[in-house]
Design an enzyme around this catalytic site. Structure first.
Site, PDB file in Angstrom:
ATOM      1  N   CYS A 126     -12.415  14.017 -17.099  1.00 49.81           N
ATOM      2  CA  CYS A 126     -11.997  12.601 -17.086  1.00 49.81           C
ATOM      3  C   CYS A 126     -11.052  12.332 -18.247  1.00 49.81           C
ATOM      4  O   CYS A 126      -9.994  11.713 -18.093  1.00 49.81           O
ATOM      5  CB  CYS A 126     -13.207  11.674 -17.242  1.00 49.81           C
ATOM      6  SG  CYS A 126     -14.517  11.949 -16.050  1.00 49.81           S
ATOM      7  N   LYS A 137      -7.463  23.393 -13.747  1.00 46.51           N
ATOM      8  CA  LYS A 137      -8.069  23.506 -15.080  1.00 46.51           C
ATOM      9  C   LYS A 137      -8.972  24.738 -15.145  1.00 46.51           C
ATOM     10  O   LYS A 137      -9.644  25.067 -14.178  1.00 46.51           O
ATOM     11  CB  LYS A 137      -8.898  22.254 -15.383  1.00 46.51           C
ATOM     12  CG  LYS A 137      -8.082  20.973 -15.405  1.00 46.51           C
ATOM     13  CD  LYS A 137      -8.957  19.742 -15.524  1.00 46.51           C
ATOM     14  CE  LYS A 137      -9.841  19.533 -14.313  1.00 46.51           C
ATOM     15  NZ  LYS A 137     -10.570  18.254 -14.326  1.00 46.51           N
TER      16      LYS A 137
HETATM   17  N1  LIG Z   1     -15.049  25.267 -23.435  1.00 45.11           N
HETATM   18  C1  LIG Z   1     -13.805  24.803 -23.480  1.00 45.11           C
HETATM   19  N2  LIG Z   1     -12.983  25.127 -24.516  1.00 45.11           N
HETATM   20  C2  LIG Z   1     -11.715  24.662 -24.563  1.00 45.11           C
HETATM   21  N3  LIG Z   1     -11.170  23.870 -23.605  1.00 45.11           N
HETATM   22  C3  LIG Z   1     -11.935  23.519 -22.545  1.00 45.11           C
HETATM   23  C4  LIG Z   1     -13.297  23.960 -22.431  1.00 45.11           C
HETATM   24  N4  LIG Z   1     -13.829  23.437 -21.295  1.00 45.11           N
HETATM   25  C5  LIG Z   1     -12.852  22.706 -20.737  1.00 45.11           C
HETATM   26  N5  LIG Z   1     -11.716  22.743 -21.472  1.00 45.11           N
HETATM   27  C6  LIG Z   1     -10.465  22.032 -21.166  1.00 45.11           C
HETATM   28  O1  LIG Z   1     -10.808  20.696 -20.852  1.00 45.11           O
HETATM   29  C7  LIG Z   1     -10.044  20.225 -19.733  1.00 45.11           C
HETATM   30  C8  LIG Z   1     -11.019  19.883 -18.611  1.00 45.11           C
HETATM   31  O2  LIG Z   1     -11.406  21.096 -17.983  1.00 45.11           O
HETATM   32  P1  LIG Z   1     -12.693  21.339 -17.099  1.00 45.11           P
HETATM   33  O3  LIG Z   1     -12.401  22.535 -16.253  1.00 45.11           O
HETATM   34  O4  LIG Z   1     -13.894  21.382 -17.978  1.00 45.11           O
HETATM   35  O5  LIG Z   1     -12.764  20.001 -16.254  1.00 45.11           O
HETATM   36  P2  LIG Z   1     -13.941  19.370 -15.421  1.00 45.11           P
HETATM   37  O6  LIG Z   1     -14.864  20.426 -14.933  1.00 45.11           O
HETATM   38  O7  LIG Z   1     -13.267  18.536 -14.401  1.00 45.11           O
HETATM   39  O8  LIG Z   1     -14.728  18.438 -16.454  1.00 45.11           O
HETATM   40  P3  LIG Z   1     -15.920  17.358 -16.128  1.00 45.11           P
HETATM   41  O9  LIG Z   1     -16.277  17.443 -14.685  1.00 45.11           O
HETATM   42  O10 LIG Z   1     -17.038  17.694 -17.047  1.00 45.11           O
HETATM   43  O11 LIG Z   1     -15.355  16.028 -16.508  1.00 45.11           O
HETATM   44  C9  LIG Z   1      -9.063  21.337 -19.385  1.00 45.11           C
HETATM   45  O12 LIG Z   1      -7.819  21.117 -19.987  1.00 45.11           O
HETATM   46  C10 LIG Z   1      -9.754  22.584 -19.930  1.00 45.11           C
HETATM   47  O13 LIG Z   1      -8.842  23.591 -20.260  1.00 45.11           O
HETATM   48  C1  LIG Z   2     -18.980   8.304 -13.436  1.00 43.72           C
HETATM   49  C2  LIG Z   2     -18.629   9.750 -13.629  1.00 43.72           C
HETATM   50  N1  LIG Z   2     -17.373  10.150 -13.326  1.00 43.72           N
HETATM   51  C3  LIG Z   2     -17.021  11.446 -13.502  1.00 43.72           C
HETATM   52  C4  LIG Z   2     -17.942  12.367 -13.991  1.00 43.72           C
HETATM   53  C5  LIG Z   2     -17.539  13.844 -14.159  1.00 43.72           C
HETATM   54  O1  LIG Z   2     -17.509  14.212 -15.448  1.00 43.72           O
HETATM   55  C6  LIG Z   2     -19.229  11.894 -14.314  1.00 43.72           C
HETATM   56  N2  LIG Z   2     -20.188  12.733 -14.816  1.00 43.72           N
HETATM   57  N3  LIG Z   2     -19.545  10.592 -14.119  1.00 43.72           N
END
Ligand SMILES: Nc1ncnc2c1ncn2[C@@H]1O[C@H](COP(=O)(O)OP(=O)(O)OP(=O)(O)O)[C@@H](O)[C@H]1O
Ligand SMILES: Cc1ncc(CO)c(N)n1
Length: 268
Positions: free
Chosen positions: A212, A175
């Site tokens: 998530c 991602k």
């Molecule tokens: N600012 C943004 N604008 C558009 N799409 C986004 C943005 N941030 C994340 N996404 C999309 O959201 C999804 C999750 O990506 P991200 O890299 O934020 O995951 P993450 O870091 O695991 O999230 P978290 O840990 O907060 O749950 C992906 O499909 C990504 O492309």
């Molecule tokens: C419980 C839980 N799972 C996943 C994440 C990552 O977004 C969070 N902040 N909290």
């Protein structure tokens, strides 16, 4: 009527934007029946994680046995698993109950910096979890932690995707939320072909639980029988709507809008 049943194995986010709460909201919006196995309780809001309280291995196993005895899931999403012991127990139950369509979101750190996976559990992720993955959805720091590579360029991310595929994941999605590009680039690799999904980057604080929600959406559509590429495309549209139509809840990283995708589809 056939109902797709989808299970999340994850931590609880008291603030409601991530973890089990985000997963169940997403399943519901995508019309799949949601079930949950809790691995930990977190005391958390949009600003910070105040506390992390893992359940015991036997408490996790008992929940999985209850589901396995009665409600065979059509797909599974895993999120915060916290420790090597919980990962090993989950992997063994997934095999015992022959659960297919497994989406692994290798959650490690909350947006505020709190650890949701112990450092020493990364080996267990590689050895026990990744080989079960139909789809694995690391963000950039998670892909770096698992592969040991530094991911600066798109070529680096493709290399990491190959590495994760070699560890046993059928399909890898790296991602791009944490990337520097003007557009957010998610890279998909199925062992043969790379596909890039590009979306306009939203400049908003309200991205708590994006990972998530995205992984839960993939699992919901796999449960309904979609191919993984189609499920990933729908999930991308789902999370894009959820980020764009944000709710402005809380004073830190607010949650996404889980009903935005259906709102846009409903004709009034
Ligand atoms: N600012 C943004 N604008 C558009 N799409 C986004 C943005 N941030 C994340 N996404 C999309 O959201 C999804 C999750 O990506 P991200 O890299 O934020 O995951 P993450 O870091 O695991 O999230 P978290 O840990 O907060 O749950 C992906 O499909 C990504 O492309
Ligand atoms: C419980 C839980 N799972 C996943 C994440 C990552 O977004 C969070 N902040 N909290």
């Amino acid at each position: 009527m056939t109902v797709a049943k989808v299970l999340t194995i994850a931590g609880s986010d008291s603030g409601g934007g991530a973890g089990i709460q985000a997963d169940l909201k997403t399943f519901q919006e995508l019309k799949a029946y949601g079930m949950s196995v809790l691995t930990a309780v977190t005391a958390q809001n949009t600003l910070d994680v105040h506390g992390v309280y893992p359940l015991t291995v036997s408490q996790v196993e008992e929940q999985l046995d209850a589901i396995g005895a009665d409600l065979k899931p059509d797909a599974l999403k895993t999120g915060m698993l916290f420790s090597a012991e919980i990962i090993e127990a989950v992997a063994s139950k997934v095999k015992q109950y022959e659960i297919n369509n497994v989406v692994i979101d290798p959650v490690m750190i909350a947006k505020g910096g709190a650890k949701l996976l112990q450092d020493e559990a990364i080996e267990a992720v590689k050895e026990h979890l990744i080989p079960l993955a139909t789809v694995i959805t690391p963000n950039i720091p998670e892909a770096e932690a698992i592969t040991g590579l530094t991911l600066n360029t798109i070529a680096d991310r493709k290399e990491a995707a190959k590495h994760l595929h070699e560890l046993g994941a059928q399909c890898v999605v790296i991602k791009g939320g944490h990337g520097e590009e003007k557009e957010v680039i998610d890279i998909i690799y199925d062992g043969e072909t790379f596909t890039q999904l590009l979306n306009e980057r939203q400049y908003t604080e309200n991205t708590h639980g994006t990972g998530c929600t995205f992984a839960a959406a993939i699992a919901a559509d796999l449960a309904k029988g979609m191919s993984f590429l189609d499920a990933i495309r729908v999930a991308r549209a789902y999370i894009q709507a959820a980020i764009e139509d944000d709710l402005h809840i809380g004073s830190g990283h607010g949650p996404t809008n889980h009903w935005a995708y259906q709102n846009r589809r409903v004709k009034v």
